[in-house]
Design a protein around this motif. Structure first.
Motif, mmCIF file in Angstrom:
data_model
loop_
_atom_site.group_PDB
_atom_site.id
_atom_site.type_symbol
_atom_site.label_atom_id
_atom_site.label_comp_id
_atom_site.label_asym_id
_atom_site.label_seq_id
_atom_site.Cartn_x
_atom_site.Cartn_y
_atom_site.Cartn_z
ATOM 1 N N GLU A 65 4.551 -6.402 -7.065
ATOM 2 C CA GLU A 65 5.689 -6.949 -7.803
ATOM 3 C C GLU A 65 5.269 -7.910 -8.913
ATOM 4 O O GLU A 65 5.771 -7.830 -10.033
ATOM 5 N N GLN A 115 8.181 2.689 -2.907
ATOM 6 C CA GLN A 115 8.839 1.385 -2.858
ATOM 7 C C GLN A 115 7.896 0.322 -2.290
ATOM 8 O O GLN A 115 7.882 -0.822 -2.763
ATOM 9 N N ASP A 116 7.070 0.690 -1.310
ATOM 10 C CA ASP A 116 6.051 -0.239 -0.791
ATOM 11 C C ASP A 116 5.063 -0.613 -1.888
ATOM 12 O O ASP A 116 4.678 -1.777 -2.022
ATOM 13 N N PHE A 117 4.634 0.382 -2.676
ATOM 14 C CA PHE A 117 3.731 0.107 -3.803
ATOM 15 C C PHE A 117 4.371 -0.902 -4.756
ATOM 16 O O PHE A 117 3.731 -1.864 -5.180
ATOM 17 N N ASP A 146 9.769 5.708 0.525
ATOM 18 C CA ASP A 146 9.322 4.435 1.104
ATOM 19 C C ASP A 146 7.930 4.064 0.614
ATOM 20 O O ASP A 146 7.654 2.896 0.335
ATOM 21 N N SER A 147 7.049 5.053 0.492
ATOM 22 C CA SER A 147 5.678 4.785 0.052
ATOM 23 C C SER A 147 5.647 4.192 -1.352
ATOM 24 O O SER A 147 4.918 3.242 -1.626
ATOM 25 N N ASN A 203 6.729 -3.091 -4.173
ATOM 26 C CA ASN A 203 6.835 -4.405 -3.527
ATOM 27 C C ASN A 203 5.500 -5.122 -3.458
ATOM 28 O O ASN A 203 5.416 -6.324 -3.697
ATOM 29 N N GLN A 204 4.448 -4.402 -3.136
ATOM 30 C CA GLN A 204 3.117 -5.000 -3.026
ATOM 31 C C GLN A 204 2.573 -5.450 -4.369
ATOM 32 O O GLN A 204 1.726 -6.328 -4.443
ATOM 33 N N ASN A 262 -2.817 5.524 -3.667
ATOM 34 C CA ASN A 262 -2.631 4.426 -2.718
ATOM 35 C C ASN A 262 -3.277 4.742 -1.370
ATOM 36 O O ASN A 262 -3.677 3.843 -0.640
#
Length: 178
Positions: free
Chosen positions: A159, A152-154, A149-150, A156-157, A103
């Motif tokens: 989804e 979880q961001d992946f 967090d990193s 979410n982005q 990422n």
């Protein structure tokens, strides 16, 4: 030793470039010091080196294999990503780190120029790696790295893509059980 050959690893003293590469003729792996600030753990470094090692191992297939790798670079990038995940797990590293470092370092060009561009879009590679981990090593998706967090961001982005993949997989399971 399951057929693996040696591949020397060399550090290039270039801070301006954040890159790792493999010379498929000499089977040598190069990592620039400019890439090091993007690597936050041994697990992430293991992915970068394993990915390049996968290229080197693939190149032992001879001249025709080298031509195939040059002509269809995108296919072999995906293959090296997934092989690297296997290498990581065998060596005791967490494959979720492949997504975390990918990422940060994978290119995401606006256009995919087909055969003129040797690497797939980073987002496509990340999804392919996630699907592979989900299918083959799902236990790692409950690890501490998957709770960062990193990561979880992946999730979410991506989804929509992840949800579509999971729904397709569930539909296949339902069909096979009928």
């Amino acid at each position: 030793t399951n057929g693996l050959k040696r591949a020397p690893i060399m550090v290039e003293r270039n801070w301006r470039v954040a890159n790792a590469s493999t010379n498929t003729y000499t089977k040598s792996i190069f990592i620039s010091v400019g890439l090091l600030p993007y690597i936050d753990s041994d697990d992430e470094l293991a992915f970068v080196l394993s990915h390049e090692l996968a290229h080197a191992q693939e190149a032992y297939g001879g001249a025709l294999k080298l031509i195939a790798m040059k002509c269809n670079g995108k296919k072999y990038e995906y293959k090296s990503d997934l092989t690297a995940i296997d290498y990581m797990v065998k060596a005791g590293y967490n494959p979720v780190a492949s997504i975390l470092v990918g990422n940060k370092i994978f290119d995401e060009p606006l256009w995919d120029w087909g055969f003129t561009y040797t690497h797939p879009k980073g987002s496509k590679r990340l999804i392919a790696m996630y699907e592979y981990i989900y299918k083959k090593y799902p236990q790692y998706l409950n690890s501490d790295l998957a709770k960062t967090d990193s990561f979880q961001d992946f999730l979410n982005q991506n989804e929509k893509e992840i949800s579509a993949f999971k729904q397709g997989r569930d539909a296949k399971k339902l069909e096979s059980s009928l």
